[in-house]
Design a protein around this motif. Structure first.
Motif, PDB file in Angstrom:
ATOM      1  N   VAL A  20      65.186  -1.516  18.535  1.00  0.00           N
ATOM      2  CA  VAL A  20      64.497  -0.803  19.606  1.00  0.00           C
ATOM      3  C   VAL A  20      62.980  -0.993  19.506  1.00  0.00           C
ATOM      4  O   VAL A  20      62.292  -1.191  20.499  1.00  0.00           O
ATOM      5  CB  VAL A  20      64.840   0.701  19.536  1.00  0.00           C
ATOM      6  CG1 VAL A  20      63.794   1.521  20.247  1.00  0.00           C
ATOM      7  CG2 VAL A  20      66.196   0.947  20.147  1.00  0.00           C
ATOM      8  N   VAL A  21      62.493  -0.920  18.285  1.00  0.00           N
ATOM      9  CA  VAL A  21      61.051  -1.062  18.080  1.00  0.00           C
ATOM     10  C   VAL A  21      60.616  -2.489  18.400  1.00  0.00           C
ATOM     11  O   VAL A  21      59.606  -2.705  19.080  1.00  0.00           O
ATOM     12  CB  VAL A  21      60.680  -0.704  16.630  1.00  0.00           C
ATOM     13  CG1 VAL A  21      59.196  -0.948  16.384  1.00  0.00           C
ATOM     14  CG2 VAL A  21      61.040   0.736  16.337  1.00  0.00           C
ATOM     15  N   ARG A  23      61.963  -4.423  20.459  1.00  0.00           N
ATOM     16  CA  ARG A  23      62.009  -4.552  21.914  1.00  0.00           C
ATOM     17  C   ARG A  23      60.754  -3.946  22.552  1.00  0.00           C
ATOM     18  O   ARG A  23      60.187  -4.503  23.494  1.00  0.00           O
ATOM     19  CB  ARG A  23      63.259  -3.842  22.450  1.00  0.00           C
ATOM     20  CG  ARG A  23      63.564  -4.103  23.910  1.00  0.00           C
ATOM     21  CD  ARG A  23      63.901  -5.563  24.127  1.00  0.00           C
ATOM     22  NE  ARG A  23      63.902  -5.918  25.543  1.00  0.00           N
ATOM     23  CZ  ARG A  23      62.815  -6.185  26.246  1.00  0.00           C
ATOM     24  NH1 ARG A  23      61.632  -6.125  25.675  1.00  0.00           N
ATOM     25  NH2 ARG A  23      62.904  -6.503  27.520  1.00  0.00           N
ATOM     26  N   GLY A  24      60.325  -2.813  22.038  1.00  0.00           N
ATOM     27  CA  GLY A  24      59.139  -2.172  22.571  1.00  0.00           C
ATOM     28  C   GLY A  24      57.898  -3.007  22.335  1.00  0.00           C
ATOM     29  O   GLY A  24      57.072  -3.194  23.225  1.00  0.00           O
ATOM     30  N   VAL A  25      57.779  -3.529  21.141  1.00  0.00           N
ATOM     31  CA  VAL A  25      56.622  -4.364  20.815  1.00  0.00           C
ATOM     32  C   VAL A  25      56.610  -5.602  21.700  1.00  0.00           C
ATOM     33  O   VAL A  25      55.571  -5.973  22.270  1.00  0.00           O
ATOM     34  CB  VAL A  25      56.665  -4.786  19.331  1.00  0.00           C
ATOM     35  CG1 VAL A  25      55.590  -5.823  19.046  1.00  0.00           C
ATOM     36  CG2 VAL A  25      56.493  -3.573  18.437  1.00  0.00           C
ATOM     37  N   ALA A  27      57.898  -5.941  24.559  1.00  0.00           N
ATOM     38  CA  ALA A  27      57.528  -5.539  25.921  1.00  0.00           C
ATOM     39  C   ALA A  27      56.010  -5.414  26.041  1.00  0.00           C
ATOM     40  O   ALA A  27      55.414  -5.832  27.028  1.00  0.00           O
ATOM     41  CB  ALA A  27      58.203  -4.222  26.280  1.00  0.00           C
ATOM     42  N   TYR A  28      55.380  -4.835  25.029  1.00  0.00           N
ATOM     43  CA  TYR A  28      53.919  -4.739  25.016  1.00  0.00           C
ATOM     44  C   TYR A  28      53.300  -6.132  25.119  1.00  0.00           C
ATOM     45  O   TYR A  28      52.372  -6.365  25.890  1.00  0.00           O
ATOM     46  CB  TYR A  28      53.430  -4.112  23.708  1.00  0.00           C
ATOM     47  CG  TYR A  28      53.491  -2.611  23.643  1.00  0.00           C
ATOM     48  CD1 TYR A  28      54.029  -1.853  24.676  1.00  0.00           C
ATOM     49  CD2 TYR A  28      52.998  -1.939  22.530  1.00  0.00           C
ATOM     50  CE1 TYR A  28      54.080  -0.475  24.590  1.00  0.00           C
ATOM     51  CE2 TYR A  28      53.038  -0.561  22.445  1.00  0.00           C
ATOM     52  CZ  TYR A  28      53.587   0.169  23.478  1.00  0.00           C
ATOM     53  OH  TYR A  28      53.631   1.530  23.390  1.00  0.00           O
ATOM     54  N   LEU A  95      52.443  -2.431  11.497  1.00  0.00           N
ATOM     55  CA  LEU A  95      52.748  -1.458  12.554  1.00  0.00           C
ATOM     56  C   LEU A  95      53.829  -0.544  12.013  1.00  0.00           C
ATOM     57  O   LEU A  95      54.983  -0.945  11.876  1.00  0.00           O
ATOM     58  CB  LEU A  95      53.253  -2.173  13.812  1.00  0.00           C
ATOM     59  CG  LEU A  95      53.713  -1.252  14.949  1.00  0.00           C
ATOM     60  CD1 LEU A  95      52.546  -0.498  15.545  1.00  0.00           C
ATOM     61  CD2 LEU A  95      54.417  -2.043  16.042  1.00  0.00           C
TER      62      LEU A  95
ATOM     63  N   VAL B  20      55.762   3.101  21.170  1.00  0.00           N
ATOM     64  CA  VAL B  20      56.383   1.790  21.089  1.00  0.00           C
ATOM     65  C   VAL B  20      57.902   1.907  21.171  1.00  0.00           C
ATOM     66  O   VAL B  20      58.589   1.077  21.767  1.00  0.00           O
ATOM     67  CB  VAL B  20      55.889   1.063  19.816  1.00  0.00           C
ATOM     68  CG1 VAL B  20      56.839   1.218  18.690  1.00  0.00           C
ATOM     69  CG2 VAL B  20      55.623  -0.395  20.107  1.00  0.00           C
ATOM     70  N   ARG B  23      58.864   2.663  24.695  1.00  0.00           N
ATOM     71  CA  ARG B  23      58.787   1.423  25.473  1.00  0.00           C
ATOM     72  C   ARG B  23      60.034   0.574  25.273  1.00  0.00           C
ATOM     73  O   ARG B  23      60.562  -0.015  26.208  1.00  0.00           O
ATOM     74  CB  ARG B  23      57.535   0.645  25.073  1.00  0.00           C
ATOM     75  CG  ARG B  23      57.213  -0.523  25.968  1.00  0.00           C
ATOM     76  CD  ARG B  23      56.838  -0.049  27.364  1.00  0.00           C
ATOM     77  NE  ARG B  23      56.815  -1.146  28.335  1.00  0.00           N
ATOM     78  CZ  ARG B  23      57.893  -1.642  28.935  1.00  0.00           C
ATOM     79  NH1 ARG B  23      59.083  -1.167  28.648  1.00  0.00           N
ATOM     80  NH2 ARG B  23      57.782  -2.625  29.807  1.00  0.00           N
ATOM     81  N   GLY B  24      60.509   0.503  24.030  1.00  0.00           N
ATOM     82  CA  GLY B  24      61.691  -0.294  23.727  1.00  0.00           C
ATOM     83  C   GLY B  24      62.919   0.282  24.394  1.00  0.00           C
ATOM     84  O   GLY B  24      63.727  -0.439  24.989  1.00  0.00           O
ATOM     85  N   TYR B  28      65.345  -1.294  27.322  1.00  0.00           N
ATOM     86  CA  TYR B  28      66.808  -1.351  27.264  1.00  0.00           C
ATOM     87  C   TYR B  28      67.401  -0.815  28.558  1.00  0.00           C
ATOM     88  O   TYR B  28      68.303  -1.401  29.149  1.00  0.00           O
ATOM     89  CB  TYR B  28      67.336  -0.489  26.118  1.00  0.00           C
ATOM     90  CG  TYR B  28      67.314  -1.125  24.746  1.00  0.00           C
ATOM     91  CD1 TYR B  28      66.774  -2.396  24.532  1.00  0.00           C
ATOM     92  CD2 TYR B  28      67.851  -0.452  23.658  1.00  0.00           C
ATOM     93  CE1 TYR B  28      66.751  -2.951  23.272  1.00  0.00           C
ATOM     94  CE2 TYR B  28      67.836  -1.004  22.397  1.00  0.00           C
ATOM     95  CZ  TYR B  28      67.281  -2.255  22.200  1.00  0.00           C
ATOM     96  OH  TYR B  28      67.278  -2.799  20.966  1.00  0.00           O
ATOM     97  N   LYS B 118      68.342   3.737  14.981  1.00  0.00           N
ATOM     98  CA  LYS B 118      67.372   2.934  15.715  1.00  0.00           C
ATOM     99  C   LYS B 118      67.607   1.437  15.596  1.00  0.00           C
ATOM    100  O   LYS B 118      67.000   0.643  16.306  1.00  0.00           O
ATOM    101  CB  LYS B 118      65.944   3.274  15.281  1.00  0.00           C
ATOM    102  CG  LYS B 118      65.368   4.406  16.108  1.00  0.00           C
ATOM    103  CD  LYS B 118      63.914   4.661  15.820  1.00  0.00           C
ATOM    104  CE  LYS B 118      63.490   5.950  16.526  1.00  0.00           C
ATOM    105  NZ  LYS B 118      62.222   6.497  16.002  1.00  0.00           N
TER     106      LYS B 118
END
Lengths: 225, 225
Positions: A20-21, A23-25, A27-28, A95, B20, B23-24, B28, B118
């Motif tokens: 998940v993390v 994916r978020g990164v 996306a950023y 991070l 973050v 965002r992930g 999803y 996660k």
DNA sequence: GCTGACGTACGACAAGTGACGTAGACGTCA
DNA sequence: TGACGTCTACGTCACTTGTCGTACGTCAGC
């Protein structure tokens, strides 16, 4: 906040054990047009393997690795040190959700070029990447504050301990008795007790139980699994 | 893996203190066309405020809240309980990095309709959302395994402790002395020692220092800041 | 009604822990 | 060279912690 974006594309490797993390990164980073994610890894070992394989295939190495600290197999500090040694062109930006002084210190000491907390927004991540790519160092505001606090009060916290006392504290935080600590460090139990007593005094603690908590709070040891 | 997608759109509220991670998760969910993110919150209190404000404005409440456990202001367990009480139509799915039995137990006990770790992939998150929307419960495979392990060995771990022993263990894990524990629980110090001795025996530990670690390992208390 | 688990409490004892003070060996730095 | 900090080690004393055995009231289950 600083460092103008480079002209060429910046390759980034994202290292975190939580999908998940990552994916978020990603996306950023996708929102930045001169940054390209060249790979993802779930732990330090995978990150090194990824860099290794890029190298043997003659492909360009990423300019920046965005890395979590607490990961299985190989943690972030170790991976950072290894990357700094074997792939010196790769800048490592941490991070993580942990803002403990000791961890920050260790990461920077081992060659990290930035330190972000996970509540950082996209702009912070971008700034850190650009800074690292330009051989600058980016520190999260909260992180920088703690570092400064630490330097202002050099005698407080685990920083005021001698290296031997720190060894002892780590063992206390693993639940060892004085006898076990003595055996582990090959010193007499009396000496171990001297170290315990001294470190408790320096940290303003009243028992080894509290020392366990202090060691974790300072990031000297990881909380148990 | 289970639960056919609902026909109507499923509204989701994402609650996590790390931008973050939010965002992930949102990334999803954006990939699912019958799911819509109706809001984000950085802690339990914000989540409740968000739901409250939707309610007073007469807007539809989300069907599912995807929630982290460890957050400032109000943690996930408390928020879950509160949501279950005040907004019973909202299903809470936990998404966290901690897979400790006690925490899982607490969350489910307080009305959580799912529990993900996660490192779950997009498909797991999707399955959990769909299951929750259909009043089903989705458990991460690793989480389910631990729950089953716990039920198979009911006498091991903190589950084998009496509630009083658990109280004492929590206080030990805060660094309290026997005297302080006795004062806190309004019992004699002797009794406190009896509880300590008994719980150490049940957990197979040799000292309160180890008990601190065990309490954290089991998720009975949070690791220090 | 009896049994068993639980919480409470006490006494005594052994072991562990922590606070003193002292002191030698070793290194660094002024 | 001398002062200082650190690691080592010892002794002593007080306190804390953990164990063992015992005991009593309560409450749930058989």
């Amino acid at each position: 906040m600083s460092a103008e974006p480079e002209t060429s594309t910046i390759g980034v490797l994202v290292v975190d054990d939580h999908a998940v993390v990552r994916r978020g990164v990603v996306a950023y980073l996708e929102a930045l047009d001169n940054v390209e994610v060249v790979g993802e890894a779930g732990n330090g070992r995978e990150a090194l393997e990824c860099l290794e394989s890029l190298k043997v295939r003659g492909q360009p190495l990423p300019r920046v690795a965005l890395m979590d600290l607490m990961m299985p197999k190989m943690d972030g500090v170790e991976a950072t040190a290894e990357i700094a040694k074997r792939f010196p062109s790769v800048r490592v930006v941490i991070l993580t959700s942990f803002g403990e002084v000791e961890r920050i210190h260790a990461a920077l000491e081992h060659g990290a070029a930035g330190y972000l907390l996970k509540d950082a927004g996209p702009s912070d991540v971008a700034a850190a990447i650009y800074a690292a790519a330009n051989d600058d160092v980016f520190l999260d505001a909260a992180v920088a504050r703690r570092l400064v606090q630490k330097m202002r009060a050099p005698q407080r916290g685990v920083a005021g301990l001698t290296s031997r006392e720190r060894d002892v504290l780590v063992l206390i935080a693993e639940g060892r008795s004085n006898r076990e600590i003595a055996a582990k460090l090959v010193i007499s139990e009396r000496t171990a007790r001297t170290h315990v007593s001294n470190l408790l005094g320096k940290l303003g603690l009243r028992s080894r139980t509290q020392a366990v908590l202090a060691a974790m709070r300072e990031g000297l040891v990881d909380p148990p699994t």
